[in-house]
Design a protein around this motif. Structure first.
Motif, short mmCIF file in Angstrom:
data_model
loop_
_atom_site.label_atom_id
_atom_site.label_comp_id
_atom_site.label_asym_id
_atom_site.label_seq_id
_atom_site.Cartn_x
_atom_site.Cartn_y
_atom_site.Cartn_z
N LEU A 111 26.10 -10.91 -37.70
CA LEU A 111 27.29 -10.06 -37.62
C LEU A 111 27.26 -9.10 -36.43
CD1 LEU A 111 27.69 -9.08 -41.40
CD2 LEU A 111 29.05 -10.74 -40.11
N MET A 112 26.08 -8.92 -35.84
CA MET A 112 25.93 -7.90 -34.81
C MET A 112 26.77 -8.14 -33.56
SD MET A 112 24.41 -5.40 -35.93
CE MET A 112 24.40 -4.56 -34.35
N PRO A 113 26.85 -9.38 -33.02
CA PRO A 113 27.68 -9.55 -31.82
C PRO A 113 29.13 -9.11 -32.03
CG PRO A 113 26.28 -11.47 -32.15
CD PRO A 113 26.13 -10.62 -33.36
N VAL A 114 29.70 -9.46 -33.18
CA VAL A 114 31.08 -9.04 -33.48
C VAL A 114 31.16 -7.53 -33.59
CG1 VAL A 114 32.97 -9.21 -35.13
CG2 VAL A 114 31.57 -11.21 -34.63
N ALA A 115 30.19 -6.92 -34.27
CA ALA A 115 30.19 -5.46 -34.44
C ALA A 115 30.08 -4.74 -33.10
CB ALA A 115 29.04 -5.05 -35.36
N VAL A 116 29.24 -5.26 -32.21
CA VAL A 116 29.07 -4.63 -30.90
C VAL A 116 30.36 -4.71 -30.08
CG1 VAL A 116 27.87 -4.83 -28.69
CG2 VAL A 116 26.57 -4.96 -30.81
N VAL A 117 31.01 -5.86 -30.10
CA VAL A 117 32.26 -6.01 -29.35
C VAL A 117 33.32 -5.06 -29.88
CG1 VAL A 117 34.17 -7.58 -28.84
CG2 VAL A 117 31.82 -8.39 -28.66
N VAL A 118 33.47 -4.99 -31.20
CA VAL A 118 34.46 -4.09 -31.80
C VAL A 118 34.17 -2.65 -31.42
CG1 VAL A 118 35.33 -3.17 -33.99
CG2 VAL A 118 35.01 -5.63 -33.71
N MET A 119 32.90 -2.24 -31.49
CA MET A 119 32.54 -0.86 -31.17
C MET A 119 32.84 -0.54 -29.71
SD MET A 119 28.87 1.06 -31.56
CE MET A 119 28.15 0.14 -30.21
N LEU A 120 32.51 -1.45 -28.79
CA LEU A 120 32.77 -1.20 -27.38
C LEU A 120 34.26 -1.12 -27.07
CD1 LEU A 120 30.06 -3.51 -25.73
CD2 LEU A 120 30.04 -1.01 -25.87
#
Length: 370
Positions: A111-120
């Motif tokens: 789930l981390m790649p999606v979470a990082v993109v959303v946060m950025l």
């Protein structure tokens, strides 16, 4: 509260029924039995597949019986606590291996790649300073990384997909067992609520919850730092690492860092009110269950994994055993996270009661004197 207690008991009963049916399918040979591998569970290694499967089925059926009795009002608080303890001991210690920790860690990492993109993206949208300091540089770095490492990423994606196709059923079974443990732990806690001893324990946890939460937050740090070394020529907890594995190590490390920050959120303001960068939720109160349910599930995962992770290093040198206990500190991380979630829930409930009393105060002042 009574409705919540009943809902938890219904969930625990259903989970026990599903686990019992699963064990019966293994017993009848309708489904491959994971206990055939001694490393799957402590009891399977000590007493064999048949004993482990029988204990699995009998314990799950006992959970069904206890749940039905509890829903019918024929099982008191002490009985519900005993039923919960039985389920946790059997499925959390005797019938447990290292699978839960691996499963949960990999799911979070995915789930981390999606979470990082959303946060950025949200940093770019919401914060003027962070937009150019973190948001835009981060997005550019991601795009460049994807372009330069597309072959390694393709290989990693293929490996993950093949792994889930071959282990998908095992992952679902692991999640079912973890759900059962979490629900029965909740049943036991709810049965104990209201007792004077429980109230005293809750007061102590709330009083020390900041220190407890900080201790719990250190749990994922050794693993997070070890996986970051996969980006260097001196990788720890691994050898002969190619580029795909290095990227996967970075993803696993990011998942551990997420656990670190989310644990700290149990004592921070943004753990009670969603921050501005959260799309659609900014400024709203964080529901208690939004932190308690995943936090409780992770705590159960860690507690279930504590003994297997310590036993995993058997036969190795004392130094290797110490390294394993430090890299995977489930032995203190699980209990500390349990107390941290307990303190968070109790603190939030106390805050809500205080806010409700403050809201009622003007109405009481306006009542006519008799």
């Amino acid at each position: 509260m009574e409705r919540l207690t009943r809902a938890t008991l219904i969930g625990a009963t259903i989970a026990s029924g599903a686990v019992a049916l699963l064990g019966l399918a293994w017993m009848l040979g309708l489904w491959p039995n994971p206990y055939a591998e001694p490393v799957t569970a402590l009891l399977a290694g000590l007493a064999g597949t048949e004993v482990a499967t029988t204990v699995h089925v009998v314990t799950a059926l006992a959970g069904v019986a206890a749940g039905i009795a509890g829903l019918a009002g024929a099982l008191g608080a002490r009985g519900r606590v005993c039923a919960g303890v039985l389920q946790l001991i059997v499925f959390g210690a005797l019938l447990q291996g290292t699978g839960p920790l691996s499963t949960m860690g990999y799911l979070v990492a995915l789930l981390m790649p999606v979470a990082v993109v959303v946060m950025l993206v949200q940093l770019v949208r919401r914060y003027r300073v962070a937009r150019w300091a973190l948001g835009v540089p981060g997005l550019v770095a991601l795009v460049v990384g994807v372009v330069l490492g597309r072959d390694a990423l393709a290989g990693l994606a293929t490996g993950i997909l093949n792994g889930f196709l071959s282990q998908g059923v095992t992952v679902l079974i692991t999640l079912l067992i973890l759900t059962l443990g979490t629900l029965w732990a909740a049943v036991g806690v709810q049965a104990l609520s209201g007792l004077s001893a429980m109230d005293r324990a809750t007061a102590w946890v709330v009083r020390h919850r900041r220190a407890i939460t900080i201790v719990a937050a250190t749990g994922p740090l050794p693993y997070a730092l070890a996986r970051l070394t996969w980006l260097t020529p001196w990788p720890q907890l691994g050898s002969d690492i190619d580029m795909s594995t290095r990227i996967w190590g970075l993803t696993l490390s990011s998942g551990a860092w997420l656990g670190f920050f989310l644990t700290l959120g149990l004592i921070r303001t943004w753990g009670e009110v969603f921050p501005r960068w959260m799309p659609g939720l900014a400024g709203r109160r964080v529901p208690i269950t939004a932190a308690a349910v995943p936090g409780g599930l992770i705590a159960v995962t860690l507690i279930f994994s504590a003994i297997p992770m310590l036993l995993m290093a058997r036969g190795h040198s004392v130094g290797d055993q110490i390294v394993s206990a430090i890299a995977f500190p489930c032995w203190y991380w699980g209990p500390a996270l349990t107390l941290a979630v307990w303190g968070y829930v109790a603190h939030r409930l106390q805050s809500e009661r205080a806010a409700a009393l403050d809201a009622d105060e003007p109405a009481r002042d306006q009542l006519p004197a008799r």
